[in-house]
Design a protein around this motif. Structure first.
Motif, PDB file in Angstrom:
ATOM      1  N   GLN A  14       5.848  16.491  -4.665  1.00 23.25           N
ATOM      2  CA  GLN A  14       4.746  17.418  -4.913  1.00 23.25           C
ATOM      3  C   GLN A  14       5.160  18.858  -4.600  1.00 23.25           C
ATOM      4  OE1 GLN A  14       0.969  16.266  -3.299  1.00 23.25           O
ATOM      5  NE2 GLN A  14       0.204  18.368  -3.196  1.00 23.25           N
TER       6      GLN A  14
ATOM      7  N   VAL B 185       4.981  21.905  -7.306  1.00 22.99           N
ATOM      8  CA  VAL B 185       3.925  22.905  -7.138  1.00 22.99           C
ATOM      9  C   VAL B 185       4.418  24.179  -6.458  1.00 22.99           C
ATOM     10  CG1 VAL B 185       1.650  23.324  -6.108  1.00 22.99           C
ATOM     11  CG2 VAL B 185       2.189  21.070  -7.049  1.00 22.99           C
TER      12      VAL B 185
ATOM     13  N   PHE C  55      -0.142  15.829 -12.129  1.00 24.33           N
ATOM     14  CA  PHE C  55       0.495  17.148 -12.028  1.00 24.33           C
ATOM     15  C   PHE C  55       0.815  17.733 -13.403  1.00 24.33           C
ATOM     16  CE2 PHE C  55       1.393  14.940  -8.082  1.00 24.33           C
ATOM     17  CZ  PHE C  55       1.111  15.908  -7.128  1.00 24.33           C
TER      18      PHE C  55
ATOM     19  N   HIS D  57      -2.658  21.768 -14.340  1.00 22.78           N
ATOM     20  CA  HIS D  57      -2.120  22.227 -13.060  1.00 22.78           C
ATOM     21  C   HIS D  57      -1.271  23.466 -13.335  1.00 22.78           C
ATOM     22  CE1 HIS D  57      -0.910  22.043  -8.923  1.00 22.78           C
ATOM     23  NE2 HIS D  57      -1.409  20.840  -8.749  1.00 22.78           N
TER      24      HIS D  57
ATOM     25  N   LYS E 189       0.309  25.611 -11.630  1.00 22.82           N
ATOM     26  CA  LYS E 189       1.496  25.947 -10.848  1.00 22.82           C
ATOM     27  C   LYS E 189       2.718  25.103 -11.215  1.00 22.82           C
ATOM     28  CE  LYS E 189      -0.997  27.680  -6.787  1.00 22.82           C
ATOM     29  NZ  LYS E 189      -1.173  27.553  -5.309  1.00 22.82           N
ATOM     30  N   VAL E 190       2.539  24.154 -12.125  1.00 23.48           N
ATOM     31  CA  VAL E 190       3.639  23.262 -12.515  1.00 23.48           C
ATOM     32  C   VAL E 190       4.146  23.659 -13.894  1.00 23.48           C
ATOM     33  CG1 VAL E 190       4.333  20.874 -12.916  1.00 23.48           C
ATOM     34  CG2 VAL E 190       2.642  21.393 -11.145  1.00 23.48           C
TER      35      VAL E 190
END
Length: 324
Positions: free
Chosen positions: A36, A40, A118, A123, A125-126
């Motif tokens: 993770q 992220v 994710f 998401h 930030k990914v």
């Protein structure tokens, strides 16, 4: 006649609550926090820095989720006696087990299920590039929970991972040297050591095998025969086994591993049910000081240190081997 394996219903419910993805009858996958963090926050595990094991492409799995030869006080996994559950940890030896192909396919599917949360479309930030790479694991950490050498088709499992272009990092407690003696070599082999002498080892590990310490000693003597890099991991817990660096150094000399990882206990999971707490964790600076003392006694040197993971790397090499 072989029996059908089963995880007790209460234990199964607990594992699922703890976010284990159960695969088949005795295997599991769980999201590593570094997976993770890598996706992220672009932060990675020390294994990426030292060994080039990309955190976002690492599959943390086990073929023996509730089966082990020890009941270590510091282990995060649920053990017989925790939460009032009881089962035979060695019973997998009498079961009809899942095939390596079934396990690997199921584990990759489980990892993709984890990664679906994710997906960059939901998401921000990914990155798409990193997420798509993560969907195709390149490294298998055969650890997570249980003792993998109890799985009778472990060599085939390693071979199947390699056939798929996936490196393997096998973590064992060394209680079954007869398995390790004949095994197909993984990309890197870890042997976890929880005590500098028999008394401390038995106190921390609470082994199910009466000759567990002698078995571990035989495993350490086997390490020099492996062609792959080997790691002797000292899992250290304040108040239990965080002492006697000279004693640990003697074990290092006996094994002559490629590396020694001195790593702090982490206060998580079911270890909290066995009287341990954050007070049993060791500060990174103290881990490093202890590792330096071990190194002084056995001729190794410090070649890596990770503050977030509270781990120090020792070796006779000048720098770690980049494996992938």
């Amino acid at each position: 006649m072989m029996q059908e394996i089963s995880i007790p219903s209460g234990v199964l419910k607990l594992l699922k609550k703890q976010k284990y993805q159960i695969v088949g009858r005795h295997s599991a996958v769980k999201k590593c926090r570094w997976l993770q963090n890598s996706l992220v926050q672009n932060r990675h595990c020390y294994k990426q820095e030292w060994y080039n094991i990309k955190s976002h492409r690492c599959l943390q799995m086990t073929p023996t989720v509730i089966h082990c030869t020890n009941r270590c006080l510091s282990c995060w996994r649920v053990e017989p006696g925790d939460h009032g559950y009881h089962w035979d940890q060695l019973a997998i030896r009498n079961f009809e087990v899942d095939s390596p192909e079934e396990i690997i396919a199921g584990c990759i599917d489980a990892q993709k299920k984890i990664l679906s949360g994710f997906k960059p479309s939901g998401h921000s930030k990914v990155s798409w590039e990193k997420w798509e790479e993560a969907m195709e694991p390149k490294h298998a950490a055969i650890s997570l929970a249980g003792e993998p050498t109890l799985y009778p088709r472990l060599s085939e499992l390693i071979e199947e991972f390699h056939r798929r272009g996936i490196t393997t990092f096998l973590v064992s407690n060394g209680n079954l040297p007869e398995v390790l003696e004949e095994i197909t070599e993984p990309t890197q082999l870890y042997i976890s050591v929880y005590g500098s002498n028999k008394d401390v080892y038995r106190k921390v590990c609470r082994p199910l095998l009466n000759d567990a310490w002698e078995r571990l000693m035989k495993t350490l003597e086997l390490l020099h025969s492996f062609k792959c890099p080997t790691v002797m991991r000292l899992t250290l817990t304040n108040g239990l086994n965080f002492s006697d660096p000279a004693g640990y150094a003697k074990l290092v000399e006996r094994a002559n591993p490629t590396y020694v990882e001195c790593k702090s206990y982490v206060s998580v999971g079911s270890s909290l049910l066995r009287g341990l707490s954050p007070d049993n964790m060791i500060w990174a600076r103290d881990i490093k000081k202890f590792a330096e003392k071990v190194a002084e006694h056995c001729g190794y040197g410090v070649i890596g240190h990770s503050v977030p993971s509270r781990v120090t790397l020792l070796s006779r090499l000048k720098k770690p081997i980049k494996l992938a």
